[in-house]
Write an enzyme that holds these catalytic residues in place. Sequence first.
Site, PDB file in Angstrom:
ATOM      1  NE  ARG A  60      -3.015  -2.696   2.588  1.00 51.17           N
ATOM      2  CZ  ARG A  60      -2.395  -3.862   2.412  1.00 51.17           C
ATOM      3  NH1 ARG A  60      -1.084  -3.919   2.318  1.00 51.17           N
ATOM      4  NH2 ARG A  60      -3.079  -4.969   2.323  1.00 51.17           N
ATOM      5  CB  THR A  61       3.398   2.480   2.370  1.00 51.34           C
ATOM      6  OG1 THR A  61       2.590   1.957   3.425  1.00 51.34           O
ATOM      7  CG2 THR A  61       3.945   3.827   2.763  1.00 51.34           C
ATOM      8  CE  LYS A  88      26.602  -4.331  -5.933  1.00 54.09           C
ATOM      9  NZ  LYS A  88      26.970  -3.346  -6.967  1.00 54.09           N
ATOM     10  NE  ARG A 110       6.958   0.449   5.014  1.00 55.88           N
ATOM     11  CZ  ARG A 110       5.742  -0.083   5.009  1.00 55.88           C
ATOM     12  NH1 ARG A 110       5.587  -1.362   4.724  1.00 55.88           N
ATOM     13  NH2 ARG A 110       4.686   0.643   5.271  1.00 55.88           N
ATOM     14  CG  HIS A 138       3.122   3.649   8.614  1.00 58.40           C
ATOM     15  ND1 HIS A 138       3.329   4.491   7.532  1.00 58.40           N
ATOM     16  CD2 HIS A 138       2.722   2.459   8.091  1.00 58.40           C
ATOM     17  CE1 HIS A 138       3.047   3.845   6.415  1.00 58.40           C
ATOM     18  NE2 HIS A 138       2.687   2.607   6.724  1.00 58.40           N
TER      19      HIS A 138
HETATM   20  N1   CP Z   1      -0.403  -0.325   6.017  1.00 57.09           N
HETATM   21  C1   CP Z   1       0.793  -0.527   5.422  1.00 57.09           C
HETATM   22  O1   CP Z   1       1.823   0.097   5.746  1.00 57.09           O
HETATM   23  O2   CP Z   1       0.779  -1.452   4.426  1.00 57.09           O
HETATM   24  P1   CP Z   1       2.010  -1.851   3.517  1.00 57.09           P
HETATM   25  O3   CP Z   1       3.012  -2.557   4.406  1.00 57.09           O
HETATM   26  O4   CP Z   1       1.429  -2.746   2.443  1.00 57.09           O
HETATM   27  O5   CP Z   1       2.622  -0.600   2.952  1.00 57.09           O
END
Ligand code: CP
Length: 322
Positions: A60-61, A88, A110, A138
């Site tokens: 999603r993100t 690496k 992320r 998040h």
């Molecule tokens: N909710 C969420 O962060 O989903 P993803 O890990 O698919 O990005």
Amino acid sequence: MTAGAPAPGSLLGLAGLPGPEIEAILDEAEALLASWRKGTLPALLRGKTVALVFVEPSTRTRVSFEQATNLLGGRAVLLGEAGSSLEKGETLFDTAETLRATGVDAIVLRHPEPGEPERLAGRVPIPVLNAGDGTHEHPTQGLLDILTIRQAFGRVAGLRVAIVGDVLHSRVARSTAAGLRALGAEVVLVGPPTLVPPALGRALGAGVAHDLARGLRGADVVMTLRLQRERMRAAYIPSLSEYRAFWGVTPERMAWARPGARFMHPGPANRGVEVTSEVHDAPASLVRGQVRNGVAVRMAVLARALAEGGLRPARPPEAIAR
Ligand code: CP
């Protein structure tokens, strides 16, 4: 090198972000959503390149940040650990400097390590947007959750939101709870003591319930979380079947919440564990709206980071489609 202040427009977490600033991002997301529906999105990111650095899996993100960048006329470049020089042994900072030298204007990161986006933001002069860091925060998920609630109820203040499940390992719970509290909602964290420690509730300004019926009582919104077993370092539950039996949200258990309560899940969901498919896919479920709002919120935070002059002035409410 000593750490400096993050570049303006960076978004590292919702904890400490003032309510009016959260509202401004939500208002911009609403405005962009309305323009998206009408096919009149402004090219706020024309000429800008956004690097999506995902050192952990995501659907999603990652996709919604990419979609948001493209919809606003920018360019997204994708980088994962696999297949990049991170694999690496290159440091994240050296990777970021390399991206910057290629003309990247902002980094969406992320990372499994809590605090890594903040550390990077202190060392690079371009905005860093936290797309989820370990168990820490998040923020864009928190914003899209709150936007979804605001759309469904027309307000956030005064609502009771029950967040059920593995709160201990959840960055989503931390961001969503912080943002909801900043806007005046009541938050109750619900689950077994191993996954919902009272100290975490106190830190987030949230109530705690170690009994599902008590936690759901009076809730306007029930949000479940999956067991984040990739972050567990010990046995937090006796077994999956016992967890499902005590904490799984079923249609019968949704009835413990307020009549008309809505269901939410940040995804990915483990159907049949923390929630049944009947609840997940019911008309009261806001899950699909959450995903759509993810694109809108990410457009808004990218515009805040990179558009000329940052966020546009908030529009009068009547100009925003709900
Ligand atoms: N909710 C969420 O962060 O989903 P993803 O890990 O698919 O990005």
